[in-house]
Scaffold this active site. Structure first.
Site, PDB file in Angstrom:
ATOM      1  N   SER A   1       0.797  -1.231   0.000  1.00  0.00           N
ATOM      2  CA  SER A   1       0.000   0.000   0.000  1.00  0.00           C
ATOM      3  C   SER A   1       0.826   1.276   0.000  1.00  0.00           C
ATOM      4  O   SER A   1       0.271   2.369  -0.176  1.00  0.00           O
ATOM      5  CB  SER A   1      -0.948   0.001   1.202  1.00  0.00           C
ATOM      6  OG  SER A   1      -1.981  -0.932   1.021  1.00  0.00           O
TER       7      SER A   1
ATOM      8  N   LYS B   1       0.298   3.458  -2.952  1.00  0.00           N
ATOM      9  CA  LYS B   1      -0.932   4.243  -3.151  1.00  0.00           C
ATOM     10  C   LYS B   1      -0.696   5.737  -3.319  1.00  0.00           C
ATOM     11  O   LYS B   1      -1.235   6.343  -4.261  1.00  0.00           O
ATOM     12  CB  LYS B   1      -1.909   3.973  -2.009  1.00  0.00           C
ATOM     13  CG  LYS B   1      -2.471   2.562  -1.991  1.00  0.00           C
ATOM     14  CD  LYS B   1      -3.322   2.312  -0.749  1.00  0.00           C
ATOM     15  CE  LYS B   1      -3.878   0.904  -0.703  1.00  0.00           C
ATOM     16  NZ  LYS B   1      -4.625   0.627   0.536  1.00  0.00           N
TER      17      LYS B   1
ATOM     18  N   TYR C   1      -3.892  -3.995 -10.059  1.00  0.00           N
ATOM     19  CA  TYR C   1      -3.615  -3.404  -8.749  1.00  0.00           C
ATOM     20  C   TYR C   1      -2.707  -4.309  -7.912  1.00  0.00           C
ATOM     21  O   TYR C   1      -1.799  -3.830  -7.220  1.00  0.00           O
ATOM     22  CB  TYR C   1      -4.934  -3.146  -8.010  1.00  0.00           C
ATOM     23  CG  TYR C   1      -4.738  -2.706  -6.586  1.00  0.00           C
ATOM     24  CD1 TYR C   1      -4.200  -1.460  -6.287  1.00  0.00           C
ATOM     25  CD2 TYR C   1      -5.068  -3.560  -5.523  1.00  0.00           C
ATOM     26  CE1 TYR C   1      -4.005  -1.062  -4.974  1.00  0.00           C
ATOM     27  CE2 TYR C   1      -4.880  -3.164  -4.212  1.00  0.00           C
ATOM     28  CZ  TYR C   1      -4.339  -1.923  -3.940  1.00  0.00           C
ATOM     29  OH  TYR C   1      -4.144  -1.538  -2.643  1.00  0.00           O
TER      30      TYR C   1
ATOM     31  N   TYR D   1      -4.688   4.892   7.670  1.00  0.00           N
ATOM     32  CA  TYR D   1      -5.996   4.225   7.770  1.00  0.00           C
ATOM     33  C   TYR D   1      -6.783   4.703   8.994  1.00  0.00           C
ATOM     34  O   TYR D   1      -6.834   5.897   9.279  1.00  0.00           O
ATOM     35  CB  TYR D   1      -5.823   2.705   7.796  1.00  0.00           C
ATOM     36  CG  TYR D   1      -5.061   2.157   6.630  1.00  0.00           C
ATOM     37  CD1 TYR D   1      -5.405   2.481   5.324  1.00  0.00           C
ATOM     38  CD2 TYR D   1      -3.967   1.312   6.820  1.00  0.00           C
ATOM     39  CE1 TYR D   1      -4.703   1.971   4.240  1.00  0.00           C
ATOM     40  CE2 TYR D   1      -3.262   0.796   5.746  1.00  0.00           C
ATOM     41  CZ  TYR D   1      -3.629   1.129   4.456  1.00  0.00           C
ATOM     42  OH  TYR D   1      -2.928   0.633   3.396  1.00  0.00           O
TER      43      TYR D   1
ATOM     44  N   VAL E   1       1.350  -3.427   4.135  1.00  0.00           N
ATOM     45  CA  VAL E   1       1.301  -4.680   4.885  1.00  0.00           C
ATOM     46  C   VAL E   1       2.545  -5.540   4.661  1.00  0.00           C
ATOM     47  O   VAL E   1       2.704  -6.579   5.302  1.00  0.00           O
ATOM     48  CB  VAL E   1       0.027  -5.487   4.560  1.00  0.00           C
ATOM     49  CG1 VAL E   1      -1.202  -4.722   5.007  1.00  0.00           C
ATOM     50  CG2 VAL E   1      -0.047  -5.840   3.078  1.00  0.00           C
TER      51      VAL E   1
END
Length: 450
Positions: free
Chosen positions: A64, A67, A190, A242, A260
Site C-alpha cells: 500500500s 498508493k 492493482y 488508515y 502490509v
C-alpha cells in the site's frame, strides 16, 4: 569525522528492536512467511545523502505504500478534477479494506484505502490494458527510487489466490459505475502494483522526492509537480495510516503511508524522507516497530508538523582559516539564521567530507538566532567528534544560542563573545574573507554516506 546520524540510527534500531507484538500479514501466504526479525531504517536528505541502518537493503514488496505515488501519477496524467470525480479525499475512519463507498456519489472516501486505490489505478491510461497500466506504475516508481524496480511474481500470485476482498471491492466499484474495467482485470493490475519490490533505502529516497517538491534528489528528475506533491502529502497526512490516522497525526505528526509488507514512509517537507521496514503488523496493518521508530524520532528530533520553528535560511555564511596572534591556525565557520535538522545535517556532512585542517575550530553563532533541539544535539555531537579527533572546538556565541554546550565525559566547549577572544585583537586585521557577504564553499556530494 563520522557523522553522528549513523550512530543515532543504529541506536534507534537497537532500542526499538525490543518493541514486541504484532505478526506478519497472515492473509497473504507469501507475506506470512516473512522473517519477523528483519528491521531496517533509512533517512534521505533532500539533496540525496542517504543514511541507513539494519536490514535496509533487504527487498520486500511495496504494497500500500504504492498508493500515494500512484495517486500522484493519476493527478499528473489526468489533472485533479478528473481524479476527484472518481475518488474523494475525506478520512474514512474505516479499515483499509472496508467495503464502502460514498452513498451519494459512489466514490471511495480517499485514495489510501483499497477501494480508492483500485479506483485510482483504473484511471491510468484510459483504454489501455493491464500490462500498460502496470508498466506506467513500475516505471514511475523506478523513477522515484532512481533505479529499475521489479515485480515479485511469487507475491503477486500468492495475493491473487486470496484477493477475494479486493475482488468484491472491484465488483462494487463496477456496479456503482465508478470504473469501466472488468473487475478481475482491475484486481490483477492493482495486485501487480502492490508486488513491486523495494528496499528501505529505496523508500527513503522515494519519500525524499516528495520532501524535495517532486524532484528526485539523486537523479534530478522532476517526477511530480509541486502542486501534486502538496495534494499527495495532504492526503497522506489525513488518510495514510488508515483508521489510526488520527493517533498517528497526534503522536508523530508527519505525512506517512504504511504497507502490509512491513514498510512505512514518512515525509518531512523540505528536509528529509524517512523509511522503516519490519514485518510484524498491528491490528490496523501498520508495522509495530516502524511506529516505534517514528514515535521515537518525533520525540528526539522535534519532527511534528505542528511544531512551528522559525523560518529556515542558508546556514553556512562564511568559512575559512586565520592565524591567531600566537601563530596558531584557527578554522572559522560562520553560521546564520534558524538552524534546524536539515542545516545541522548539512554541516555534519560538510565537515565529514571536508574536515578542517586547523587544530582549532571556531563556530561563529553571532548571526544564528535559533538552534532547535535536534540541531543543537547534532552540532554538539559534531563538536565531540572533532575533539575526539584531536581538535579544539570553540563557540563564538554572544547570545547563548547553544546553552550549556556539554559534549559528554565531563567536557564542555569553550564559549567566547567574539573572534578576538580566540585569535587576539591584532589578528583581526587578517581575515578579509570573514567580513565578505558570501564565500564559495565546497558543497558535500550526494553519494551515500554510510
Amino acid at each position: 569525522m563520522r557523522s553522528p546520524i549513523h550512530d543515532y540510527l543504529t541506536e534507534l534500531l537497537q532500542s526499538c528492536a525490543a518493541v514486541g507484538g504484532g505478526a506478519p500479514a497472515s492473509y497473504i501466504p507469501e507475506l506470512a512467511e516473512a522473517d519477523p526479525t528483519l528491521f531496517g531504517v533509512g533517512l534521505s536528505a533532500v539533496d540525496g545523502a542517504v543514511y541507513c541502518a539494519g536490514d535496509a537493503d533487504v527487498e520486500f514488496t511495496i504494497q500500500s505504500i504504492s498508493k500515494p505515488f500512484v495517486y500522484g501519477f493519476a493527478l499528473e496524467d489526468l489533472g485533479p478534477e478528473t481524479v476527484w470525480e472518481a475518488v474523494d479525499v475525506e478520512p474514512s475512519g474505516d479499515a483499509f479494506n472496508e467495503l464502502s463507498l460514498e452513498p451519494e456519489t459512489g466514490r471511495p472516501m480517499n485514495p489510501m484505502i483499497n477501494a480508492g486505490a483500485l479506483a485510482t489505478h483504473a484511471l491510468l491510461l484510459p483504454g489501455g490494458g493491464v500490462d500498460a497500466r502496470v508498466e506506467r506504475i513500475r516505471a514511475g516508481l523506478s523513477a522515484l527510487a532512481g533505479r529499475e524496480l521489479e515485480i515479485d511474481e511469487q507475491v503477486y500470485h500468492s495475493e491473487m489466490e486470496t484477493a477475494y476482498r479486493n475482488r468484491a471491492l472491484a465488483n462494487m466499484l463496477r456496479s456503482a459505475g465508478n470504473v469501466d474495467l472488468e473487475p478481475l482485470q482491475l484486481v490483477r493490475g492493482y495486485t501487480r502494483q502492490c508486488a513491486v519490490r523495494v528496499t528501505t533505502r529505496d523508500l527513503a529516497i522515494m519519500a525524499a522526492t516528495l520532501s524535495n517538491g517532486g524532484v528526485q534528489p539523486r537523479t534530478g528528475e522532476r517526477v511530480f509537480s509541486a502542486r501534486v506533491v502538496r495534494q499527495v502529502l495532504t492526503v497522506m497526512t489525513t488518510c495514510g495510516m488508515y483508521d489510526s490516522a488520527g493517533d498517528w497525526l497526534s503522536t508523530v505528526g508527519i505525512p506517512a503511508k504504511s504497507g502490509v509488507g512491513g514498510g512505512i514512509i514518512g515525509v518531512l517537507p523540505g528536509q528529509a524522507g524517512i523509511a522503516t521496514f519490519s514485518p510484524p503488523l498491528d491490528t490496523h496493518g501498520n508495522s509495530v516497530r516502524g511506529i516505534g521508530v517514528f514515535e521515537r524520532m518525533t520525540e528526539d528530533m522535534g519532527l511534528h508538523l505542528m511544531s512551528v520553528p522559525p523560518p529556515a535560511r542558508s546556514v553556512l555564511r562564511d568559512d575559512g582559516e586565520v592565524t591567531a596572534a600566537d601563530g596558531g591556525r584557527v578554522g572559522i565557520y560562520a553560521l546564520q539564521g534558524a538552524i534546524q535538522f536539515a542545516g545541522a545535517e548539512w554541516i555534519a556532512r560538510h565537515l565529514e567530507q571536508f574536515p578542517p585542517e586547523s587544530p582549532t575550530v571556531a563556530w561563529d553563532l553571532s548571526r544564528a538566532y535559533s538552534v532547535n533541539k535536534v540541531a543543537r544535539r547534532l552540532l554538539l555531537e559534531i563538536a565531540r567528534g572533532l575533539e575526539d579527533d584531536g581538535r579544539t572546538v570553540v563557540l563564538i556565541d554572544p547570545d547563548g544560542v547553544i546553552a550549556d554546550p556539554v559534549i559528554g565525559d565531563g567536557r564542555r566547549l569553550r564559549v567566547v563573545d567574539s573572534l578576538a577572544g580566540i585569535v587576539g585583537e591584532e589578528a583581526l586585521r587578517v581575515p578579509a574573507f570573514y567580513t565578505s557577504p558570501s564565500v564559495d564553499t565546497p558543497t558535500p556530494d550526494v553519494t551515500t554516506v554510510e
